[in-house]
Scaffold this motif. Structure first.
Motif, PDB file in Angstrom:
ATOM      1  N   VAL A 245       0.860  -1.185   0.000  1.00 35.95           N
ATOM      2  CA  VAL A 245       0.000   0.000   0.000  1.00 35.95           C
ATOM      3  C   VAL A 245       0.898   1.238   0.000  1.00 35.95           C
ATOM      4  CG1 VAL A 245      -1.755   1.323   1.223  1.00 35.95           C
ATOM      5  CG2 VAL A 245      -1.871  -1.185   1.210  1.00 35.95           C
ATOM      6  N   LEU A 246       0.705   2.103  -0.987  1.00 37.80           N
ATOM      7  CA  LEU A 246       1.459   3.356  -1.073  1.00 37.80           C
ATOM      8  C   LEU A 246       0.624   4.493  -0.502  1.00 37.80           C
ATOM      9  CD1 LEU A 246       2.716   3.079  -4.770  1.00 37.80           C
ATOM     10  CD2 LEU A 246       3.710   2.046  -2.720  1.00 37.80           C
ATOM     11  N   VAL A 247       1.272   5.446   0.142  1.00 42.50           N
ATOM     12  CA  VAL A 247       0.617   6.674   0.594  1.00 42.50           C
ATOM     13  C   VAL A 247       1.237   7.811  -0.193  1.00 42.50           C
ATOM     14  CG1 VAL A 247       0.113   8.180   2.537  1.00 42.50           C
ATOM     15  CG2 VAL A 247       0.237   5.709   2.889  1.00 42.50           C
ATOM     16  N   VAL A 248       0.439   8.479  -1.017  1.00 49.09           N
ATOM     17  CA  VAL A 248       0.955   9.487  -1.944  1.00 49.09           C
ATOM     18  C   VAL A 248       0.240  10.815  -1.729  1.00 49.09           C
ATOM     19  CG1 VAL A 248       1.613   7.771  -3.677  1.00 49.09           C
ATOM     20  CG2 VAL A 248      -0.669   8.786  -3.752  1.00 49.09           C
ATOM     21  N   ASN A 249       0.949  11.889  -2.026  1.00 50.65           N
ATOM     22  CA  ASN A 249       0.408  13.226  -1.800  1.00 50.65           C
ATOM     23  C   ASN A 249      -0.171  13.818  -3.081  1.00 50.65           C
ATOM     24  OD1 ASN A 249      -0.196  15.312  -0.029  1.00 50.65           O
ATOM     25  ND2 ASN A 249       1.687  16.436  -0.475  1.00 50.65           N
ATOM     26  N   HIS A 250      -0.864  12.990  -3.848  1.00 40.00           N
ATOM     27  CA  HIS A 250      -1.595  13.460  -5.015  1.00 40.00           C
ATOM     28  C   HIS A 250      -2.908  12.685  -5.122  1.00 40.00           C
ATOM     29  CE1 HIS A 250       1.246  10.307  -6.626  1.00 40.00           C
ATOM     30  NE2 HIS A 250       0.079   9.794  -6.992  1.00 40.00           N
ATOM     31  N   LYS A 251      -3.829  13.198  -5.906  1.00 40.59           N
ATOM     32  CA  LYS A 251      -5.132  12.554  -6.032  1.00 40.59           C
ATOM     33  C   LYS A 251      -5.013  11.291  -6.876  1.00 40.59           C
ATOM     34  CE  LYS A 251      -7.976  16.684  -5.415  1.00 40.59           C
ATOM     35  NZ  LYS A 251      -9.025  17.553  -5.995  1.00 40.59           N
ATOM     36  N   VAL A 252      -5.745  10.271  -6.482  1.00 41.02           N
ATOM     37  CA  VAL A 252      -5.706   9.004  -7.223  1.00 41.02           C
ATOM     38  C   VAL A 252      -7.067   8.636  -7.787  1.00 41.02           C
ATOM     39  CG1 VAL A 252      -3.721   8.152  -5.942  1.00 41.02           C
ATOM     40  CG2 VAL A 252      -6.020   7.644  -5.107  1.00 41.02           C
ATOM     41  N   THR A 253      -8.118   9.366  -7.407  1.00 38.37           N
ATOM     42  CA  THR A 253      -9.447   9.150  -7.975  1.00 38.37           C
ATOM     43  C   THR A 253     -10.085  10.496  -8.284  1.00 38.37           C
ATOM     44  OG1 THR A 253     -10.591   9.144  -5.832  1.00 38.37           O
ATOM     45  CG2 THR A 253      -9.791   7.015  -6.664  1.00 38.37           C
ATOM     46  N   ASP A 254     -11.097  10.452  -9.146  1.00 38.59           N
ATOM     47  CA  ASP A 254     -11.929  11.606  -9.453  1.00 38.59           C
ATOM     48  C   ASP A 254     -13.385  11.198  -9.286  1.00 38.59           C
ATOM     49  OD1 ASP A 254     -10.033  13.610 -10.237  1.00 38.59           O
ATOM     50  OD2 ASP A 254      -9.648  12.449 -12.066  1.00 38.59           O
ATOM     51  N   PRO A 255     -14.303  12.155  -9.182  1.00 34.47           N
ATOM     52  CA  PRO A 255     -15.717  11.793  -9.148  1.00 34.47           C
ATOM     53  C   PRO A 255     -16.101  11.011 -10.394  1.00 34.47           C
ATOM     54  CG  PRO A 255     -15.416  14.074  -8.475  1.00 34.47           C
ATOM     55  CD  PRO A 255     -14.089  13.604  -8.998  1.00 34.47           C
ATOM     56  N   GLY A 256     -16.888   9.980 -10.227  1.00 32.92           N
ATOM     57  CA  GLY A 256     -17.286   9.121 -11.339  1.00 32.92           C
ATOM     58  C   GLY A 256     -17.656   7.749 -10.817  1.00 32.92           C
TER      59      GLY A 256
ATOM     60  N   GLY B 254     -16.521   3.221 -11.260  1.00 36.23           N
ATOM     61  CA  GLY B 254     -15.694   2.184 -11.862  1.00 36.23           C
ATOM     62  C   GLY B 254     -14.422   1.859 -11.141  1.00 36.23           C
ATOM     63  N   ALA B 255     -13.991   2.710 -10.210  1.00 32.25           N
ATOM     64  CA  ALA B 255     -12.789   2.396  -9.433  1.00 32.25           C
ATOM     65  C   ALA B 255     -13.090   1.270  -8.454  1.00 32.25           C
ATOM     66  CB  ALA B 255     -12.304   3.625  -8.684  1.00 32.25           C
TER      67      ALA B 255
ATOM     68  N   ASP C 171     -16.634   0.930  -6.835  1.00 29.77           N
ATOM     69  CA  ASP C 171     -17.066   2.148  -6.162  1.00 29.77           C
ATOM     70  C   ASP C 171     -17.929   2.962  -7.123  1.00 29.77           C
ATOM     71  OD1 ASP C 171     -17.250   4.671  -4.928  1.00 29.77           O
ATOM     72  OD2 ASP C 171     -15.326   4.381  -3.906  1.00 29.77           O
ATOM     73  N   PRO C 172     -19.201   3.164  -6.812  1.00 28.83           N
ATOM     74  CA  PRO C 172     -20.081   3.904  -7.726  1.00 28.83           C
ATOM     75  C   PRO C 172     -19.862   5.408  -7.704  1.00 28.83           C
ATOM     76  CG  PRO C 172     -21.272   3.315  -5.732  1.00 28.83           C
ATOM     77  CD  PRO C 172     -19.916   2.671  -5.623  1.00 28.83           C
ATOM     78  N   THR C 173     -18.987   5.909  -6.844  1.00 28.15           N
ATOM     79  CA  THR C 173     -18.788   7.356  -6.712  1.00 28.15           C
ATOM     80  C   THR C 173     -17.413   7.822  -7.178  1.00 28.15           C
ATOM     81  OG1 THR C 173     -17.940   7.198  -4.438  1.00 28.15           O
ATOM     82  CG2 THR C 173     -20.335   7.372  -4.718  1.00 28.15           C
ATOM     83  N   ARG C 174     -16.538   6.873  -7.553  1.00 27.65           N
ATOM     84  CA  ARG C 174     -15.172   7.258  -7.904  1.00 27.65           C
ATOM     85  C   ARG C 174     -14.703   6.537  -9.167  1.00 27.65           C
ATOM     86  NH1 ARG C 174     -15.442   6.840  -2.365  1.00 27.65           N
ATOM     87  NH2 ARG C 174     -14.735   8.671  -1.196  1.00 27.65           N
ATOM     88  N   LYS C 175     -13.892   7.252  -9.970  1.00 30.97           N
ATOM     89  CA  LYS C 175     -13.193   6.639 -11.083  1.00 30.97           C
ATOM     90  C   LYS C 175     -11.702   6.818 -10.872  1.00 30.97           C
ATOM     91  CE  LYS C 175     -13.292  10.721 -14.133  1.00 30.97           C
ATOM     92  NZ  LYS C 175     -13.721  11.255 -15.464  1.00 30.97           N
TER      93      LYS C 175
ATOM     94  N   GLU D 119     -10.282   9.108   1.604  1.00 28.84           N
ATOM     95  CA  GLU D 119     -11.442   8.622   2.328  1.00 28.84           C
ATOM     96  C   GLU D 119     -11.501   7.104   2.262  1.00 28.84           C
ATOM     97  OE1 GLU D 119     -14.606  10.639   0.342  1.00 28.84           O
ATOM     98  OE2 GLU D 119     -14.372  12.487   1.508  1.00 28.84           O
ATOM     99  N   VAL D 120     -10.954   6.575   1.184  1.00 28.79           N
ATOM    100  CA  VAL D 120     -10.856   5.133   0.988  1.00 28.79           C
ATOM    101  C   VAL D 120      -9.513   4.832   0.342  1.00 28.79           C
ATOM    102  CG1 VAL D 120     -13.359   4.727   0.752  1.00 28.79           C
ATOM    103  CG2 VAL D 120     -11.977   5.308  -1.270  1.00 28.79           C
ATOM    104  N   MET D 121      -9.219   3.558   0.198  1.00 28.67           N
ATOM    105  CA  MET D 121      -7.987   3.118  -0.442  1.00 28.67           C
ATOM    106  C   MET D 121      -8.315   2.629  -1.860  1.00 28.67           C
ATOM    107  SD  MET D 121      -5.478   0.066   0.948  1.00 28.67           S
ATOM    108  CE  MET D 121      -5.635   0.667   2.641  1.00 28.67           C
ATOM    109  N   LEU D 122      -7.616   3.174  -2.861  1.00 25.23           N
ATOM    110  CA  LEU D 122      -7.787   2.708  -4.234  1.00 25.23           C
ATOM    111  C   LEU D 122      -7.062   1.382  -4.399  1.00 25.23           C
ATOM    112  CD1 LEU D 122      -8.661   3.211  -7.223  1.00 25.23           C
ATOM    113  CD2 LEU D 122      -6.454   4.372  -7.518  1.00 25.23           C
ATOM    114  N   VAL D 123      -7.677   0.441  -5.112  1.00 18.85           N
ATOM    115  CA  VAL D 123      -7.089  -0.888  -5.315  1.00 18.85           C
ATOM    116  C   VAL D 123      -6.704  -1.057  -6.783  1.00 18.85           C
ATOM    117  CG1 VAL D 123      -7.467  -3.373  -5.170  1.00 18.85           C
ATOM    118  CG2 VAL D 123      -8.431  -1.849  -3.418  1.00 18.85           C
TER     119      VAL D 123
END
Length: 543
Positions: free
Chosen positions: A133-144, A146-147, A160-164, A202-206
């Protein structure tokens, strides 16, 4: 640096090791960093790089403290204060004991493969092994939608129905790198997945690592061959050059050889070389049409840029006339933010065009962002600007507010409206959207792009001097202002009031520069700047 890089002296043997950062780094820099690292001793780190590194470290510490405090019994935190060998042993022991989560996992060098690295966090894979698991100081998802995401507290990946997904190849490649290091000690997760905690988490991207393993193997093999000296590289300008410690040497070489990447950087230079266009002179004389592998951008414009470079011209006019929107009442706007934490200043320059001197006014909070005091400064700015606009329209006068490259201002206008909704003076998101989508919000960057070809770039610091404007502070710039801000609000110790004055003057110069550029475009520009046709370029270079 003032030294000269000596001829290649390839490194070899098992001591050549590649970390994850090399996978997306300039290929020539990988060679220089490996073969001549000792020459960098004493070289000051680029200010922007330093600030980003420090901000990333602070963000990782914040995430660590939050996660560990929520469930301390499930964690092993490998202390960075220990020697590296002790960190390696502690990581191995934690993995073998089957602990649920490990922070600051550090791995022994894999000298056989040429791989080294660490990982912010490991999570026990329910199917066996560990998930990086990486912790990064940039955005990894946008509203949308499919993530695939999972909560922080458990490993339960689901759509996730709220993030792409916001594509970040560097994160995926880094995760594969750690997965391989885990595999060497028999602890790789069976599911071959990885998590990423991005900014504003808010969550972890997989991520499914199998999707990028082929790309990883190609890049890793290439970078390892470069580092070992078995593949020869040469300088070529890319975006990374602006903060690279080797740029003084590489830039000198590129200018001496008149390399085509100086006017067409990155993948465009690669395409030109494939077509036999190696120098700027080759490009300026080119009559063979668009190269087959040309990736992006107007090719005819690139030819004009090459001719302008040879003629030492800072701008080239696209057409006979230069047009820019003017109004009876004009307000220039420049926002200052600190990373993703908040917008602390909205600077304005009011010009009623009645012969009086334009008036500068800044709406600012000196409480370290993020702070709710941003709502006050933002609300005051918005109310003031909309009041000037309403008064102008009521008097039958036209109004326009100007910025330079609107993306940042739009982002913080909308974000501030959402974040501080309902607070005094703060508009609704719909009100902001109506304004920025309307005719009264004008981006001078777009006007510059429509009127000129810009061989040295379209940044305000590049273009405004052509109009005769110069900043008071020789160090003025976005990244330098980050360091000034830290001192201005006391992030690193006592408050330095002189840096507040410096920031206000920098902001005032930015809005003054935007106005000066607009006035010049509305007057002398058409007389002073040659057209593409006059330079011998294509008449199709218009927008």
């Amino acid at each position: 640096m003032s030294h000269v890089v000596p001829p290649p002296a390839p490194a070899s043997g098992p001591s050549v090791l590649i970390d994850a950062s090399s996978l997306t780094r300039c290929r020539h820099r990988v060679y220089l960093d490996t073969a001549y690292r000792s020459l960098l001793v004493g070289t000051a780190e680029d200010t922007g790089v330093q600030l980003r590194r420090e901000a990333a470290a602070a963000y990782r510490a914040e995430i660590r403290d939050t996660l560990v405090a929520a469930d301390p019994q499930s964690w092993v935190v490998v202390s960075p204060s220990m020697s590296r060998s002790m960190q390696v042993r502690a990581t191995r022991a934690a993995c073998e004991s089957g602990v649920e989560r490990i922070w600051n996992a550090t791995f022994a060098d894999d000298e056989d493969a040429g791989r080294r690295g660490r990982c912010d966090m490991l999570v026990r894979d329910p199917d066996g092994g560990y998930i990086p698991v990486l912790v990064v100081n940039h955005k990894v998802t946008d509203p949308g939608s499919g993530a695939v995401t999972t909560p922080f507290t458990s490993w339960a990946p689901a759509l996730d129905p709220t993030r792409k997904v916001r594509p970040q190849l560097r994160d995926q490649l880094a995760a594969v790198h750690v997965h391989r290091l885990l595999g060497r000690i028999g602890q790789a997760g069976v599911s071959a997945r990885a998590g990423v905690i991005g900014f504003g988490a808010e969550v972890m991207l997989v991520h499914d690592l199998t999707a990028v393993e082929t790309e990883y193997d190609t890049r890793f093999g290439d970078r390892l061959a470069i580092a070992s000296g078995s593949v020869v590289t040469s300088p070529s300008k890319v975006s990374e050059c602006r903060s690279c410690p080797w740029w003084s040497e590489c830039g000198e070489t590129l200018r001496r050889t008149r390399d085509v990447s100086l006017v067409a950087a990155g993948s465009r230079a690669d395409a030109l070389r494939s077509a036999g266009i190696v120098t700027i002179d080759d490009l300026a004389d080119w009559t063979g049409g668009v190269p087959d592998e040309w990736p992006h951008g107007d090719f005819d414009e690139t030819v004009v840029i090459a001719r302008a470079w040879i003629a030492d011209l800072p701008l080239v006019r696209r057409r006979d006339t230069v047009t820019v929107q003017r109004a009876d009442v004009e307000v220039d706007v420049d926002m200052e933010s600190y990373q993703e934490h908040g917008a602390y200043m909205w600077g304005t320059l009011l010009d009623r065009r009645d012969g009086a001197e334009p008036q500068y006014r800044a709406f600012v909070t000196w409480e370290p962002v993020p702070t709710m005091d941003e709502a006050r400064s933002f609300g005051e700015f918005w109310s003031w600007m909309q009041g000037v606009r309403a008064d102008a329209h009521a008097a039958g006068l036209s109004f326009a507010a100007y910025c330079y490259s609107r993306a940042a201002e739009d982002k913080w206008l909308l974000g501030s409206a959402r974040r501080f909704a309902g607070m005094p003076g703060v508009p609704t998101e719909a009100e902001v959207r109506e304004f920025i989508d309307g005719p009264d919000w004008v981006d001078i960057y777009i006007a510059v792009s429509q009127n000129f070809v810009c061989p040295s770039g379209k940044g305000l610091k590049k273009v405004a001097p052509v109009a005769g404007f110069h900043w008071r502070d020789d160090e003025a710039g976005g990244e330098a202002s980050m360091a000034w801000y830290r001192r201005a609000v006391g992030y690193d110790g006592d408050v330095d009031a002189s840096q507040r004055t410096r920031l206000l003057e920098y902001n005032e110069d930015d809005v003054q520069a935007t106005r000066a550029l607009r006035v010049w475009m509305d007057g002398a520009a058409a007389r002073e700047i040659p057209t593409a046709e006059e330079l011998g370029g294509s008449s199709s270079v218009t927008k």
